[in-house]
Design an enzyme around this catalytic site. Structure first.
Site, PDB file in Angstrom:
ATOM      1  N   LYS A  80      32.387  38.760  48.306  1.00 21.74           N
ATOM      2  CA  LYS A  80      33.491  38.919  49.222  1.00 21.74           C
ATOM      3  C   LYS A  80      33.482  39.607  50.356  1.00 21.74           C
ATOM      4  O   LYS A  80      34.222  39.638  51.601  1.00 21.74           O
ATOM      5  CB  LYS A  80      34.735  38.761  47.929  1.00 21.74           C
ATOM      6  CG  LYS A  80      35.244  38.407  47.013  1.00 21.74           C
ATOM      7  CD  LYS A  80      36.185  37.337  47.782  1.00 21.74           C
ATOM      8  CE  LYS A  80      37.104  36.439  46.521  1.00 21.74           C
ATOM      9  NZ  LYS A  80      37.871  35.812  46.963  1.00 21.74           N
ATOM     10  N   ASP A 133      42.405  40.254  42.705  1.00 20.31           N
ATOM     11  CA  ASP A 133      41.634  40.438  41.263  1.00 20.31           C
ATOM     12  C   ASP A 133      40.781  42.036  41.152  1.00 20.31           C
ATOM     13  O   ASP A 133      40.778  41.175  40.429  1.00 20.31           O
ATOM     14  CB  ASP A 133      40.966  39.108  41.324  1.00 20.31           C
ATOM     15  CG  ASP A 133      42.501  37.524  40.308  1.00 20.31           C
ATOM     16  OD1 ASP A 133      43.808  38.485  39.649  1.00 20.31           O
ATOM     17  OD2 ASP A 133      42.440  37.388  40.221  1.00 20.31           O
TER      18      ASP A 133
END
Length: 402
Positions: A80, A133
């Protein structure tokens, strides 16, 4: 050690891809190129390891297993880091450029300008927000810290405190809500609109596409590293789902590089959050209601990204779901490998693709359905390292006492 995978159930849905050109229209080659040029210029950039798990491959009757280990990425522990921070930089470029143009400035604002702090005062007035998340929010917080912008991150009730603390340590204001990931996405959008903030999301919706496109373009960096390391394509790639952004970006970048020789794409999701699996069955983007959170926290997404689905419906041939029960055995397998394979520290979401590949290779019917044989070279993306040590340790202890 592999016997524990035989008791678990893998659901498979074979899909006939609607071949088209979304792989280059949704994510043009220039978008991947621009992202790679910028990200490779960042301090701390280094290609992550592409590991050959030859012992595991032999035990599964496969020609090879390749594991792209994203754990070391920029010290953030996840792929990410490539997407959220890059998309944040692009939003800042656009908004700073617009504000300066309104004051009469005619020269362009470059990404390098912002990266090097030339517009620190302007960046400090632009608040970036997102729901997460864990890993996307950490990337965004890290990018905002580097580029001097305030950051607000929305997390749902089940996100671990360790992951929340990691984002606070990077300077983010973390807002925890009741509900699930999709609820946090909605609240982030609503509060951003009400306050003049800017959403940097890894999922798209109607009227919102540029930041998610930039996020996915950033993921192309890891594909560039893979193609530089290999002289031919693997036969299969097992890709974690979530909202679909990583999987779609990798599909598109592989197709652009290898064309018709690209690997067969298998999309893997938790059976508790299988929005892409259900989308394939319905042949259209389909949301699901998450009744119970999966231990694969980064994949606990009930609504697919529209942009990602546009690519996946043209590229993916197989959609599978796996139970939570196979996560801890896969983590243990990587931590204590046999036959000379390297030791790998992986997080819960990282191993979904590998777990599915192991289960499929050990099933006669699935080997046939997925066309796996002793010449198949399977690639998986180890999408995160240990991003919450307490959660990881708890899972390992539970496994030992099972």
């Amino acid at each position: 050690m592999l016997a524990s995978f035989d008791q678990a159930k893998l659901d498979h849905f074979g899909f006939t891809p609607h071949r088209g050109d979304a792989y280059r229209t949704v994510l043009p080659p220039a978008a991947f190129g621009d992202a790679a040029a910028e990200i490779r210029a960042w301090q701390g950039y280094a290609a992550t390891p592409l590991l050959h798990l030859n012992g595991l491959a032999a035990s599964l009757g496969l020609g090879g297993v390749l594991y792209k280990d994203e754990g070391p990425r920029f010290g953030l522990g996840s792929f990410k880091a490539l997407g959220g921070a890059y998309a944040a930089l692009r939003v800042l470029q656009h908004e700073i450029g617009k504000a300066l143009a309104a004051k009469g400035r005619t020269s362009a604002v470059t990404l390098r300008d912002i990266r090097e702090g030339c517009f620190a005062e302007e960046a400090a007035l632009i608040t970036l927000v997102s729901a997460t998340d864990g890993n996307h929010g950490r990337s965004l917080a890290w990018g905002c810290q580097r580029f001097g912008a305030p950051c607000r991150i929305y997390i749902h009730a089940e996100v671990s405190e360790g992951r929340a603390a990691a984002m606070r340590d990077l300077g983010a204001h973390v807002v925890r809500i009741d509900g699930d990931y999709d609820d946090s996405v909605r609240l982030a959008r609503e509060e951003a609109e009400a306050n003049g903030w800017f959403v940097v999301s890894d999922t798209s919706w109607e009227g919102y596409s540029e930041p998610p496109r930039d996020v996915m373009a950033g993921y192309g960096v890891l594909v560039g590293e893979i193609t530089e390391a290999l002289d031919r394509a693997p036969s299969h790639v097992f890709l974690q789902g979530g909202v679909g952004g990583m999987a779609a970006a990798i599909c598109a970048a592989f197709r652009q590089h290898w064309g018709d020789a690209s690997p067969r794409v298998v999309i893997v999701e938790p059976d508790r959050a299988a929005c892409l699996f259900e989308s394939a069955k319905a042949d259209e983007a389909t949301a699901v209601q998450i009744q119970e959170e999966t231990v694969m926290a980064g994949l606990s997404c009930g609504e697919p990204s529209g942009m990602a689905w546009a690519i996946l419906r043209e590229e993916a041939e197989d959609f599978v779901t796996i139970p939570d029960a196979v996560v801890a055995p896969t983590l243990r397998l990587l931590a204590s490998p046999g036959a000379g394979d390297p030791v790998i520290e992986a997080g819960e979401s990282a191993v979904a693709g590998l777990a599915a590949a192991i289960m499929a290779a050990r099933s006669r019917s699935l080997r046939e359905a997925l066309k796996l044989d002793n010449e198949s070279v399977v690639m998986v993306i180890g999408s995160e390292g240990i991003t919450d040590a307490a959660v990881h340790a708890e899972m390992m202890q539970a496994l030992e006492h099972a």
